[in-house]
Design a protein around this motif. Structure first.
Motif, PDB file in Angstrom:
ATOM      1  N   GLU A 460      18.098 -13.278 -47.314  1.00 44.92           N
ATOM      2  CA  GLU A 460      19.029 -13.317 -48.436  1.00 44.92           C
ATOM      3  C   GLU A 460      19.776 -14.633 -48.397  1.00 44.92           C
ATOM      4  O   GLU A 460      19.891 -15.258 -47.352  1.00 44.92           O
ATOM      5  CB  GLU A 460      19.995 -12.144 -48.375  1.00 44.92           C
ATOM      6  CG  GLU A 460      20.808 -12.090 -47.091  1.00 44.92           C
ATOM      7  CD  GLU A 460      22.155 -11.422 -47.291  1.00 44.92           C
ATOM      8  OE1 GLU A 460      22.740 -11.579 -48.362  1.00 44.92           O
ATOM      9  OE2 GLU A 460      22.600 -10.746 -46.352  1.00 44.92           O
ATOM     10  N   ALA A 461      20.232 -15.018 -49.577  1.00 44.92           N
ATOM     11  CA  ALA A 461      21.029 -16.233 -49.642  1.00 44.92           C
ATOM     12  C   ALA A 461      22.464 -15.783 -49.762  1.00 44.92           C
ATOM     13  O   ALA A 461      22.850 -15.174 -50.748  1.00 44.92           O
ATOM     14  CB  ALA A 461      20.628 -17.054 -50.850  1.00 44.92           C
ATOM     15  N   CYS A 462      23.245 -16.028 -48.724  1.00 43.93           N
ATOM     16  CA  CYS A 462      24.631 -15.621 -48.849  1.00 43.93           C
ATOM     17  C   CYS A 462      25.542 -16.768 -48.463  1.00 43.93           C
ATOM     18  O   CYS A 462      25.116 -17.912 -48.354  1.00 43.93           O
ATOM     19  CB  CYS A 462      24.910 -14.328 -48.117  1.00 43.93           C
ATOM     20  SG  CYS A 462      24.714 -14.401 -46.357  1.00 43.93           S
ATOM     21  N   GLY A 463      26.798 -16.449 -48.268  1.00 48.68           N
ATOM     22  CA  GLY A 463      27.760 -17.520 -48.144  1.00 48.68           C
ATOM     23  C   GLY A 463      27.888 -18.188 -49.499  1.00 48.68           C
ATOM     24  O   GLY A 463      27.851 -19.416 -49.612  1.00 48.68           O
ATOM     25  N   ILE A 464      28.002 -17.366 -50.549  1.00 48.36           N
ATOM     26  CA  ILE A 464      27.991 -17.955 -51.880  1.00 48.36           C
ATOM     27  C   ILE A 464      29.321 -18.632 -52.164  1.00 48.36           C
ATOM     28  O   ILE A 464      30.344 -18.176 -51.691  1.00 48.36           O
ATOM     29  CB  ILE A 464      27.645 -16.924 -52.975  1.00 48.36           C
ATOM     30  CG1 ILE A 464      28.768 -15.938 -53.189  1.00 48.36           C
ATOM     31  CG2 ILE A 464      26.364 -16.209 -52.695  1.00 48.36           C
ATOM     32  CD1 ILE A 464      28.613 -15.178 -54.488  1.00 48.36           C
ATOM     33  N   ALA A 465      29.305 -19.648 -52.906  1.00 43.80           N
ATOM     34  CA  ALA A 465      28.155 -20.380 -53.455  1.00 43.80           C
ATOM     35  C   ALA A 465      28.477 -21.864 -53.360  1.00 43.80           C
ATOM     36  O   ALA A 465      29.372 -22.326 -54.027  1.00 43.80           O
ATOM     37  CB  ALA A 465      27.957 -20.018 -54.912  1.00 43.80           C
TER      38      ALA A 465
END
Ligand SMILES: Cc1cc2nc3c(=O)[nH]c(=O)nc-3n(C[C@H](O)[C@H](O)[C@H](O)COP(=O)(O)OP(=O)(O)OC[C@H]3O[C@@H](n4cnc5c(N)ncnc54)[C@H](O)[C@@H]3O)c2cc1C
Lengths: 792, 261
Positions: A460-465
């Motif tokens: 998953e791509a987190c630490g948005i954004a």
């Protein structure tokens, strides 16, 4: 001094929570406060012909009744979509106005039309029943799949279509599919969920006529953002005259990112009546009016070679926005969804096309995982199906298509900095005793039960954004985070963070980080958040960003403190700043071994000059005080990943699915507090398994919510789960100094496909939609029996 | 919730004297309070019967188990005497709702309410219960009249429920995963001369399935009802289960109950 990062430090917040000393919004009572009840539309779609408040105004104890007309007269603004999305054809997305009190039209059951304010809650309720609204009921649009063919809900928004968005390259995908030996295709419904935070939404709005300041206590995940939106778009008050406080908040899961109608209306009305107003949602209001999550209808295809190499992927999704586009409503099914659509795999060609539609249902917005669970569900169901159709072991097929080198540049958007997916898979298999499954399956079979195993590998791509990353995608909003680290003269530290804790344990984990950075005992560190009057502007907590973005801001501010400390020490000890080292809370001059503790340095910074020694310890150019701020905008997202494995046993006579085993092996990068991470994983899994087996928000064709209480909406309970088997692999993120990735959403992302893959495996590949209720599974079992007896 | 008068009755007589067409008895309040809060029911008077001593308690004789109307589910679940005499009855009580509900809800309230998916009505039918009221004794088979409807007259107060101890018995519920009420629950009790198959959740009111009872009286084995195709035309159908599914569950749960006896 032993490092606190990485250890199971007990939660600082538990004492107050466990002894009932938490202070939630509903616990706040102000002098002379009034009570509000909102009059809500009982219809999913209607125009308001007449609204009569005369009887309500005369009702006992009523202070005021305000409607959409007064909102419009006072030019109070509406609720907004925070992210602008452009369609494939270059046109901008289409968003309807969303006044905080509906004036002309209502668009979902629960849409508020008036606020009734009275001396007591009972009187407000009584009076609310006397507000007469004459509705012209219109045909509601409720089906996601059919929304584009329904009546036009919002004038000027053709086909109820907000945008038709594309990410990827259709031509390249076509070429890939032309080369394929086989195309696996799937039709998926990602069921609509209701977040169900334990604490219902609430707000208390206060007006101080002397300072002309409004204070709003509210259940928010991001008070600074709320203030900005209420001020800039809601026109409630200029930012410096509006204070938003989010005290203890009992869970959000995304549902408390939004500024809601009630926040705006209560703040505005408090000024109008010059008294405090308190509003607390009843659970049934939460069901109807909190944002909902998911609700996608997807067709997806995967092009493969016969030996199992993935060549191309396409995803055609219709995403339901509900009645209005809200803060994260438009970004959730696009930038949080599309880039993750290809999953962990190296797929050379891909596209995602999303049509976002309006319906007469509650607004849909970011809910734990936001976009990534939907993406992961699609690709992982497809991969599982591919493994069945190709006859390749599900774990082998996945491994075959994992990227092997990092950083890994994905086809669509992301460059994943680090990971080791094979290691994660191998460890998960071991933890789950993947090899022993066949034996367990036969044991179940002997009891007349069907057993299935399901696997999911996710990233998953987190630490948005990160602004740089999202701006490059043409997305209008970047997000960073702030922190301020303040020393008192006597050496204790207050850390102000722009993120917000509503179950994430920041008071503990952030203090662990600051304690390590500054060498100050954790007891002497306080974490302050949730008040726009305390600390600098911050973006809030969602998208597993608090640590990977907010935590780094704290590290950076601490580093600035240390730098200043070195300069001050050098001056005090007559050394060169370059010769000063900092370790375990002490500044040491390497040559002379003379030292100052960080407490002494802090004291000196505030009280420069000692009696009889009129020399200032402050070097030239340094101001007094010891306080530093950092605004951290990361260069990239962070990318947690992992493999989960589930085993279910099905009773074919009833269709009951029992989750027998659940293994989660995650790579979250460096772990600050393993106990807190376990809590996050457990919670995420509970919600993800809930989506797979239990939870479903269902509207009937007239737009009435059929699952508006816990009698009908199945919240999973502890006895629905086995003991979770949790483990980790660890590759550090290379894009931030802590090497952290984020863990808040992983469970909710990985669990739905993991469990469904197991259910469908047990059912011999028969598709079942989520939630896999006993009746659906029972039907599938009957079909299975039929086809088995035919085959025999 | 609308305003109402609260009364605490000291005995059955006072309770029934206070009763009117605008009143309800307040036992556990697990049904009454939520329906008042949701505006589904309004009462002028609530007559609390929890303080009437005579209504609480469990008595076991050689032949029967008698449970006071205001006895809570948790008390039935934990009673050693009930566990010994009719174990299936205590396990039924243990499976009602959740701990909060079991700590307040009562047997009298449950059967007076006669929710089509409640558990206790099936126990009454299966265990040849007699409902003792302040006015008369009513046989269970004549007590449950229809959906939320019983033979109780206005102001008539249930004092106790008397269950006949069977040779063997079992209650098998397929719970609604949300509320944990029965989607279908089947209570089977075997007596010397006959068998009862009480079914709850499937239709608008609890009933004794005569066809299955007959088959089981001949041969008390799950094989004698296996594959039975029940008529689902008058079965409930809602978002939780279709009529067809319920019909199948009745047989499945009945088989499980026989096997567990
Ligand atoms: C979340 C939830 C889950 C539940 N799950 C289940 C379940 O799984 N299975 C199940 O069977 N039930 C379930 N229940 C119902 C519960 O078991 C209660 O027994 C039921 O609500 C009624 O009992 P009470 O004592 O609370 O009655 P009350 O709510 O106090 O009263 C209900 C009605 O009965 C009448 N009444 C009460 N006592 C007497 C009496 N002695 N004589 C005459 N009339 C009387 C009252 O006038 C009133 O009309 C559930 C309830 C809730 C709230």
């Amino acid at each position: 001094m032993a490092s606190l990062v990485g250890s199971r430090v007990e939660r600082k917040e538990d004492k107050r929570f466990l002894t009932g000393k938490g202070r939630y919004t509903a616990d706040i009572n102000l002098a002379n406060q009034t009570y509000a009840i909102f009059v809500r539309s009982p219809h999913a779609r209607a125009s308001i012909k007449k609204l009569n408040i005369d009887k309500a105004l005369k009702s006992s104890g009523v202070v005021s009744v305000l409607t959409g007309k007064e909102v419009a007269d006072d030019k109070i603004g509406g609720l907004i979509a925070g992210w602008a999305i452009r369609s494939e054809d270059g046109t901008e997305m289409k968003c309807p106005g969303n006044p905080p009190l509906a004036k002309d039209n209502v668009n979902f059951v629960g849409d508020p039309v008036a606020i009734v304010i009275a001396e007591s809650l009972a009187e407000a309720k009584e009076a609310a029943e006397k507000v007469e609204v004459d509705y012209k009921v219109l045909k509601a649009v409720t089906s996601t799949a059919e929304a584009m063919n329904g009546d036009t809900i919002h004038e000027g928004i053709d086909k109820n279509l907000c945008f038709d968005w594309l990410l990827g390259d259709r031509q390249k995908v076509k070429e890939a599919f032309d080369k394929a030996d086989k195309v696996i295709s799937i039709d998926i419904i990602n069921n609509r969920l209701i977040p169900n935070a334990m604490e219902p939404r609430a707000c208390v709005a206060d007006y101080n006529a002397a300072s002309e300041e409004i204070t709003l206590y509210t259940t928010s995940q991001n008070p600074h953002l709320s203030r900005l939106i209420m001020s800039a778009f809601g026109n409630v008050a200029p930012e410096h005259k509006l204070r938003v406080v989010a005290p203890d908040v009992g869970g959000g899961f995304g549902s408390k990112i939004n500024v809601y109608n009630e926040d705006i209306v209560c703040s505005w009305a408090a000024k109008k009546i010059n008294r405090a107003i308190k509003w607390v949602a009843e659970r049934s209001e939460s069901f109807l009016t909190d944002i909902h999550g998911r609700d996608h209808v997807t067709h997806a295809e995967l092009a493969v070679t016969k030996d199992g190499k993935f060549l191309g992927f396409k995803n055609e999704t219709i995403a339901n926005l509900g009645a209005y586009a809200r803060v994260f409503g438009t970004v959730t099914p696009t930038y949080l969804f599309g880039p993750c659509a290809t999953g962990v795999y190296d797929i050379p060609a891909a596209y995602t096309n999303v049509k976002a539609v309006y319906t007469n249902t509650a607004p849909v917005d970011a809910y734990r995982g936001a976009g990534r669970p939907e993406a992961t569900y699609t690709i992982e169901r497809l991969v599982e199906k591919a493994s069945m159709e190709l006859g390749i072991d599900k774990t082998e097929l996945r491994i075959k298509n994992f990227p092997t080198a990092f950083p890994f540049k994905q086809t669509l958007v992301h460059t994943v900095d680090s990971g080791d997916y094979v290691a994660g898979m191998e460890k998960a298999k071991q933890m789950a005793d993947y090899k022993g499954f066949e034996t367990r399956r036969r044991e179940s079979e002997a009891k007349g039960k069907l057993r299935g195993i399901g696997v999911t590998s996710y990233f998953e791509a987190c630490g948005i954004a990160p602004s740089a990353a999202v701006m490059s995608l043409g997305c209008g909003v970047g997000l960073w985070e702030s922190a301020e680290v303040r020393f008192n003269p006597t050496g204790q530290v207050t850390v102000y963070t722009g993120s917000h804790s509503h179950g994430q344990s920041h008071q503990t984990t952030f203090a662990q980080i600051a304690a390590d950075e500054l060498g100050v005992p954790i007891e002497n560190i306080d974490i302050v958040h949730g008040d726009t009057d305390k600390g600098t502007f911050g973006m809030g907590t969602y998208g597993s960003r608090s640590l990977a973005v907010g935590g780094i801001a704290i590290v950076n501010a601490c580093k600035k403190i240390v730098e200043k400390g070195k300069r001050v020490t050098a001056k005090m000890l007559e050394a060169n700043p370059e010769d000063v080292e900092f370790k375990d809370g002490e500044f040491i001059v390497s040559k002379s071994n003379k030292k100052k503790t960080i407490g002494e340095v802090a004291f000196a910074c505030y009280l420069p000059g000692v009696r009889d020694e009129m020399k200032s310890p402050l070097p030239e150019g340094d101001e007094p005080g010891l306080k530093e701020t950092s605004f951290y905008d990361p260069s990239n997202f962070s990318f947690p990943a992992g493999t989960h494995i589930a085993e279910v046993e099905i009773d074919p006579e009833t269709g009951h699915v029992k989750l027998e085993k659940y293994t989660a092996c995650d790579d979250f990068g460096r772990i600050i507090n393993p106990m807190v991470v376990e809590g996050q994983v457990h919670g995420g899994l509970a919600q993800g398994i809930g989506q797979a087996l239990y939870e479903n928000a269902e509207y009937d064709e007239t737009g009435q919510l059929m699952t508006g209480s816990y009698m009908d909406y199945t919240m999973p309970r502890a006895d629905n789960f086995p003991e979770f088997n949790i483990g980790y692999t660890c590759t550090h993120a290379t894009t931030n100094p802590l090497g952290v990735k984020g863990c808040g959403e992983a469970g909710a992302i990985a669990a739905p496909p993991t469990v469904m893959n197991a259910v469908i495996d047990a059912l011999g590949g028969q598709e079942v939609t989520m939630p896999a209720t006993a009746e659906k599974v029972w039907k599938a079992c009957k079909n299975l029996k039929k086809s088995n007896s035919k085959a025999a | 919730m609308k305003e109402f008068n609260y009364h605490s009755a000291k005995d059955s007589k006072e309770a029934s004297k206070l009763a009117s067409s605008g009143s309800a008895f307040l036992a556990g309040g697990m049904t009454t309070i939520p329906s008042m809060k949701l505006g589904l029911a309004t009462y002028k008077d609530l007559i609390d019967i929890k303080n009437i001593k005579k209504l609480s308690g469990i008595k076991v004789s050689g032949k029967s188990v008698t449970i006071g109307a205001a006895t809570k589910h948790v008390e039935v679940a934990n009673s050693k005497d009930v566990k010994k005499a009719i174990p299936s009855l205590s396990s039924l009580a243990e499976g009602i709702g959740d701990p909060q509900v079991r700590n307040r809800g009562t047997i009298g309230g449950s059967i007076a309410n006669n929710d089509p998916s409640a558990d206790y009505p099936s126990a009454c039918i299966a265990l040849n219960a007699t409902i003792h009221t302040n006015q008369r004794k009513i046989e269970a088979s004549k007590f449950f009249k229809g959906m939320f409807e019983t033979a109780l007259k206005k102001g008539e107060l249930i004092e106790a429920v008397e269950f006949q101890i069977p040779e063997k018995s079992s209650y098998q519920k397929h719970p609604n995963p949300a509320s944990r009420y029965a989607v279908v629950g089947v209570y089977i009790a075997k007596y010397k001369s006959d068998v009862n198959v009480a079914v709850t959740g499937a239709k608008s009111c609890v009933y004794n399935d005569k066809e299955m009872a007959k088959a089981l009286s001949g041969n008390f084995s799950s094989s004698s009802i296996d594959g039975m195709d029940l008529d689902s035309s008058d079965m409930n159908s809602d978002i939780h289960a279709s009529a067809e599914y319920r019909a199948s569950l009745v047989v499945t749960q009945a088989k499980k109950a026989v096997d567990a006896c």
